[in-house]
Enzyme design. Sequence first.
Site, PDB file in Angstrom:
ATOM      1  N   LEU A  81       0.123   1.401  -2.048  1.00 26.79           N
ATOM      2  CA  LEU A  81      -0.658   0.251  -3.129  1.00 26.79           C
ATOM      3  C   LEU A  81      -0.732   0.911  -4.410  1.00 26.79           C
ATOM      4  O   LEU A  81      -1.368   0.196  -5.961  1.00 26.79           O
ATOM      5  CB  LEU A  81      -1.550  -0.690  -2.868  1.00 26.79           C
ATOM      6  CG  LEU A  81      -1.130  -1.386  -1.235  1.00 26.79           C
ATOM      7  CD1 LEU A  81      -3.016  -1.839  -0.633  1.00 26.79           C
ATOM      8  CD2 LEU A  81      -0.177  -2.348  -1.096  1.00 26.79           C
ATOM      9  N   MET A 119      -5.675   8.180  -9.464  1.00 30.26           N
ATOM     10  CA  MET A 119      -4.571   8.704  -7.994  1.00 30.26           C
ATOM     11  C   MET A 119      -4.030   9.571  -8.509  1.00 30.26           C
ATOM     12  O   MET A 119      -4.250  10.634  -8.024  1.00 30.26           O
ATOM     13  CB  MET A 119      -4.335   7.920  -7.624  1.00 30.26           C
ATOM     14  CG  MET A 119      -5.327   6.393  -7.044  1.00 30.26           C
ATOM     15  SD  MET A 119      -6.316   7.487  -5.951  1.00 30.26           S
ATOM     16  CE  MET A 119      -5.225   7.756  -4.291  1.00 30.26           C
ATOM     17  N   GLU A 120      -3.333   9.178  -9.799  1.00 29.64           N
ATOM     18  CA  GLU A 120      -2.431  10.899  -9.989  1.00 29.64           C
ATOM     19  C   GLU A 120      -3.433  11.911 -10.445  1.00 29.64           C
ATOM     20  O   GLU A 120      -2.691  13.361 -10.223  1.00 29.64           O
ATOM     21  CB  GLU A 120      -2.336  10.197 -11.864  1.00 29.64           C
ATOM     22  CG  GLU A 120      -1.044   9.135 -11.502  1.00 29.64           C
ATOM     23  CD  GLU A 120      -1.832   7.660 -11.088  1.00 29.64           C
ATOM     24  OE1 GLU A 120      -0.936   6.613 -10.736  1.00 29.64           O
ATOM     25  OE2 GLU A 120      -2.837   7.460 -11.067  1.00 29.64           O
ATOM     26  N   ASP A 134       1.133  26.719   0.866  1.00 26.04           N
ATOM     27  CA  ASP A 134       2.175  27.304   1.170  1.00 26.04           C
ATOM     28  C   ASP A 134       2.903  28.492   0.732  1.00 26.04           C
ATOM     29  O   ASP A 134       3.472  29.382   1.647  1.00 26.04           O
ATOM     30  CB  ASP A 134       2.811  26.018   0.757  1.00 26.04           C
ATOM     31  CG  ASP A 134       4.355  26.285   0.777  1.00 26.04           C
ATOM     32  OD1 ASP A 134       4.533  26.133   2.489  1.00 26.04           O
ATOM     33  OD2 ASP A 134       5.465  25.874   0.107  1.00 26.04           O
TER      34      ASP A 134
END
Length: 168
Positions: A81, A119-120, A134
């Site tokens: 959203l 959110m970014e 990773d």
Amino acid sequence: MPETPASSPLTHFDHAGQAHMVDVGDKAETQRVAVAAGTIRMQPATLALIQSGSAKKGDVLGVARIAAIMASKRTADLIPLCHPIALTRVTVEFEIDPDHSSVHCTARAETRGRTGVEMEALTAVQVGLLTVYDMCKAADRGMLMTDIRLLEKAGGKSGHWQAEPPSP
């Protein structure tokens, strides 16, 4: 019965309780800034690999910085959203903490728009730390990503907000 938007602080639900994208069309365009941070803890030997640049996959923090910036630009593709935002600036910094065998990541996202960039900034931190994981997982599968949070946001109707310092 679900709460109505007027009685609920959760803006991503309509009067019937259905998820929806918030309408930001009537909001004023303002300068928006958000700063987020997080930490990845690891074995001292793993941190030494990062510091020396001798990790098998190369410059861990350089690659993680690029991944974090790229992720911030794809936030709307990852979080259902979120509005797509034209970011005007994203910075990502890593700080090595040898005393705690950790790497701290801080991301700052900026735009001039109608909705915030929290959110970014948070997405940048998460993906930056995931990239460190990773690139180093062959040496240390037990790394721990922690303390990921919004530190500050500015702009828009709600103005400036800053997190309280963490408890010791």
